[in-house]
Every structure is written in C-alpha cells, then in structure tokens.
Write an enzyme that holds these catalytic residues in place. Structure first.
Site, PDB file in Angstrom:
ATOM      1  N   SER A  13      -1.370 -43.817  -2.312  1.00  0.00           N
ATOM      2  CA  SER A  13      -0.159 -43.201  -2.824  1.00  0.00           C
ATOM      3  C   SER A  13      -0.329 -41.698  -3.038  1.00  0.00           C
ATOM      4  O   SER A  13      -0.574 -40.959  -2.104  1.00  0.00           O
ATOM      5  CB  SER A  13       0.258 -43.918  -4.116  1.00  0.00           C
ATOM      6  OG  SER A  13       1.534 -43.536  -4.538  1.00  0.00           O
ATOM      7  N   ASP A  71       6.716 -43.856  -1.455  1.00  0.00           N
ATOM      8  CA  ASP A  71       7.439 -44.814  -2.290  1.00  0.00           C
ATOM      9  C   ASP A  71       8.095 -44.114  -3.476  1.00  0.00           C
ATOM     10  O   ASP A  71       8.731 -44.751  -4.307  1.00  0.00           O
ATOM     11  CB  ASP A  71       6.529 -45.956  -2.759  1.00  0.00           C
ATOM     12  CG  ASP A  71       5.389 -45.489  -3.653  1.00  0.00           C
ATOM     13  OD1 ASP A  71       5.175 -44.260  -3.784  1.00  0.00           O
ATOM     14  OD2 ASP A  71       4.692 -46.361  -4.227  1.00  0.00           O
ATOM     15  N   ASP A 103       2.537 -42.011   0.393  1.00  0.00           N
ATOM     16  CA  ASP A 103       3.059 -43.219   1.035  1.00  0.00           C
ATOM     17  C   ASP A 103       4.570 -43.340   0.904  1.00  0.00           C
ATOM     18  O   ASP A 103       5.148 -44.356   1.289  1.00  0.00           O
ATOM     19  CB  ASP A 103       2.367 -44.472   0.497  1.00  0.00           C
ATOM     20  CG  ASP A 103       2.731 -44.781  -0.952  1.00  0.00           C
ATOM     21  OD1 ASP A 103       3.151 -43.858  -1.679  1.00  0.00           O
ATOM     22  OD2 ASP A 103       2.587 -45.949  -1.364  1.00  0.00           O
TER      23      ASP A 103
END
Length: 447
Positions: free
Chosen positions: A95, A245, A243
């Site tokens: 992440s 998100d 990533d």
C-alpha cells in the site's frame, strides 16, 4: 509471538520479514481456505515479481489455478474476483509503505477482506508448515494446478469505473484533471479512465522502476500534485497511494481534501439522490469533529468504529449501510466495490461536483475542519495508562470544558509503546492547551 496479519494483511520488509517461504504457504492457504481459483495482482515494487512467483507456486502446489492480473490496483482484484466468479483474490502490495516493504492481502469470493477468525486459521496453517506440514497427502501429477494470464484485467476495472459515471448521465468534458499515481499500481488505469470520461488529464509519476513507489509522491506526499494543479490550472488534483485503494484530492486553490471531506460530499450527494442507505454514514473515531457536525446539520446519522477500514466495512455490512471511510482517503462505496477504491472514489466525487454545478472549492465547504492537536506519549504500560483514574479525570475535564465545540480521544498505539492524545476544538489554542494538559498527566505516571 506477534500476530502475522495486521489490519491490512501480512506486511514486512520483502525477503527479510515477508519471505518467499511465507508467500508460498500463503498461496497454499488461499486454495485450502478460499478455493481453487485465486486472482493474483501486485503493485510496482521490485519484490513483487519474486513474491508473486512464490505465491503462485504455492497456489499450484495445492492444486489451485492462479489467475494473474499483473500490475493492477488492489480494488481491481476485489472486483475481478466477483466478475470472474473466482474463489478468492490475493494482492501483493504494501500500500502506502516504502518500497522495501511488501505485503499480501487476501479477499474472499465476494471481494471482501477476510475476518479475523479466518486469518487466524490461515496463520496457524502457515506456521505449521503449510500443506507439507499437514498430515494429508499433497497433490501431484494431474492434480497440480496451473496459471492463466488475464490479458483484459485492467480493461475490466477501467470500464467498471467509467460505466459507473456514464450510466448516471455524467461526463467530465471540459474538466482539467491533474493526477499523481505515485509510481504505483494505478499508473495505467486511473488516467485512462478519466480520459475516457472526457477529462483533460495531466499525469505525473506514472512511470516506475520498482523502487520509487510512494517516494515523495502520491497520497502521502501532496506537494507534487499541488504543484501540478497550479502549473496546469486544474479543476481538481488526484493523488493515489501505491496500490490505489485510497485517494486524496486537491482543489484549484491548493486546498487539501481528505477522506472526511470526500465522504461528506459523497454522502450529501447520495442523500440528494435517495441512495444513502439508512440515512447513515460510517467513519472511524479519528474522523474530524467537523465531519460529524456537517452530517448532523444535514440530518445524516454518523456511526463511528475503531480505526481501520476493515472495521468500517464490518459495520457497513452488518447494518446494510452504503458509504464508509477514513480520513486517510480509504472510501468504501458498496454500490460500486467491496473495498476501498481510490479511482471509484475520485470519479464519484467528481460526478457529485458535476451534478451540483459548483466548483471543487465550493463543494469542500460542506464541512469546517476543526483544528486538531495530536501528541504521542511513550509509556511503559499502555493498559495501565488507559485505566488510570487521574488520566480519566483529565480527559473528562477537557471534554466538559470543550462541550460541543470540541472532543478528546485517547487511544493506545497498536504497534508502539505509545499513547495517542488527540484533541479537536474550534479554538486551536484550546486544542493545544487541553492536549498538553492530558499528555502531562500521562507523562507523570512514568516518573
């Protein structure tokens, strides 16, 4: 022994803490606990290829089929699991963490992160040696698995975002958009989706060498996107983490629009369109008090959970709510995806702006962000501090003094010997004063 799974999967320095052996066994565990077909995606880290190879070997050794999506955002894997009727998904990513780290997070057949009890079973399986440590016979011969490459994985994800806006009768024609993809997994997806929606897109950090992901860029380092917004005269700036998100936004005047403000705008738009389930939004205890006031003034109920998007999602699923998020830019819109989705969040925010007829700065005015003072105090015993009566008395005194114009949050760090003292107040001086008073009481316990 520390728990293998954190709040967002297994994570550590690649090849040191997160080893190939661990990735191999997690691949086996995915097949054993989720099922035979596993979608596998990764971000742009140098260690991604290595860990992907190990994990895929584990999947195949357990008789499973690995559906390889290559470099792709985490929310795309959650979507692909559902679209392809796969048994589960795995994302190799750390992440927003630095490049030397990597991680593995798993999704079930509906694209949701796994509950604690399933993660605990997987951890026991991995620590016991995987299939090789089990008593049952391991697959061999024709029972071994294989790999299928998904050539249209990114296209499926891009069109999912595009259709969510076009189906609502909205386009971004005439909008100038600046985007920083953080040398990460969204480099090929977010800019393309925005272009297909008609936006004039200006992108930075969409290249990568495997060791530049999140480095002085993206959603945790907003200076580059602010500079780009100013340089090109953009209507909005978009910054993803590695990533994708999560997302942070920038207004034309350089104003930072965090997850609280994004959620406020999207919730009010959903309420106007009659699709805000339960007339409720979900957030965490770390949300800004200004968000709570804005929602209350709009007649929207706010439910707050522990810190972590998994807890937000658990509450949403349990009660049937449709929107939840965190200040960090994790936003879950269950109508569109089963996990935090930076691209979907950005396009839904932009669609709300379009429907309103206002500009981004005007939309961000839906809430007033209260000044926040955060003090981290190192302690010997976090539990003892949280239960100490003098600390509780100090917190109550601050709460009573602040009333409806502020709040106090005291919580132990999940990873360090630290107590976090957070005070919000309309008056920044009051926030600082009360935070220092409580922090001093906490410090006195170690003297």
């Amino acid at each position: 022994m520390a728990r293998m799974f954190g709040t967002d999967g297994v994570r550590g320095i690649a090849n040191v803490e997160l080893t190939n052996e661990m990735a191999y066994r997690l691949g086996q565990a995915a097949v054993v606990f989720l099922g035979k077909t596993i979608v596998v995606g990764k971000d742009t880290r140098l260690s991604g290829d290595m860990l992907e190879a190990a994990m895929v070997a584990g999947i195949e050794s357990a008789g499973g089929t690995a559906l390889l999506a290559d470099v792709i955002p985490t929310p795309a894997v959650a979507l692909l699991v559902r679209k392809l009727s796969a048994a589960g998904g795995a994302v190799i990513s750390a992440s927003h963490n630095p490049p030397e780290y990597n991680g593995i997070k798993l999704f079930d057949s509906k694209g949701f992160k796994l509950p604690d009890e399933v993660e605990d079973k997987i951890e026991d399986f991995v620590r016991a040696g995987g299939l090789e440590g089990a008593e049952e016979e391991v697959p061999s011969g024709s029972d071994l698995g294989f790999t299928v490459r998904l050539n249209d994985a990114s296209e499926i994800y891009i069109m999912h975002a595009v259709d969510s806006v076009k189906d609502a009768g909205v386009t971004f024609e005439g909008m100038k958009v600046a985007i920083d993809t953080g040398h990460g997994a969204s480099s090929a997806t977010s800019p393309e989706a925005l272009r297909r929606l008609g936006a004039d897109v200006h992108v930075i950090n969409d290249d990568y060498d495997g060791f530049d992901i999140n480095v002085n860029c993206g959603s945790t380092h907003l200076e580059p996107i602010k500079e780009l917004v100013a340089k090109v005269g953009a209507d909005i700036g978009i910054a993803h983490d590695g990533d994708a998100d999560r997302v942070m936004l920038i207004s034309p005047t350089g104003r930072e629009i965090d997850g609280d403000m994004i959620e406020a705008v999207c919730a009010l738009d959903m309420k106007d369109r009659g699709c805000l389930a339960g007339n409720t939004v979900v957030t965490t205890v770390m949300c800004n008090l200004g968000f709570v006031h804005a929602m209350r003034n709009a007649g929207i109920q706010v439910v707050q959970t522990k810190v972590g998007d998994r807890y937000v999602l658990e509450e949403m699923r349990a009660q049937g709510y449709s929107i939840g998020g965190e200040q960090s830019g994790h936003m879950i819109l269950l109508e569109h995806n089963s996990t935090g989705d930076g691209l979907m969040t950005a396009v839904q925010f932009m669609a709300a702006v379009r429907r309103s007829g206002k500009n981004v700065d005007e939309m961000a005015n839906v809430m007033e962000r209260f000044p926040q003072e955060l003090i981290n105090v190192r302690v010997a015993d976090k539990t003892a501090v949280m239960e100490d009566e003098s600390v509780k008395t100090a917190v109550r005194a601050a709460d009573e003094a602040l009333g409806d114009d502020g709040r106090v949050l005291l919580r132990p760090s999940g990873t360090e010997p630290v107590i976090r003292v957070m005070v919000e107040a309309k008056d920044p001086e009051a926030a600082t004063r009360h935070a220092e008073d409580i922090a001093n009481v906490v410090r006195s316990l170690d003297q």
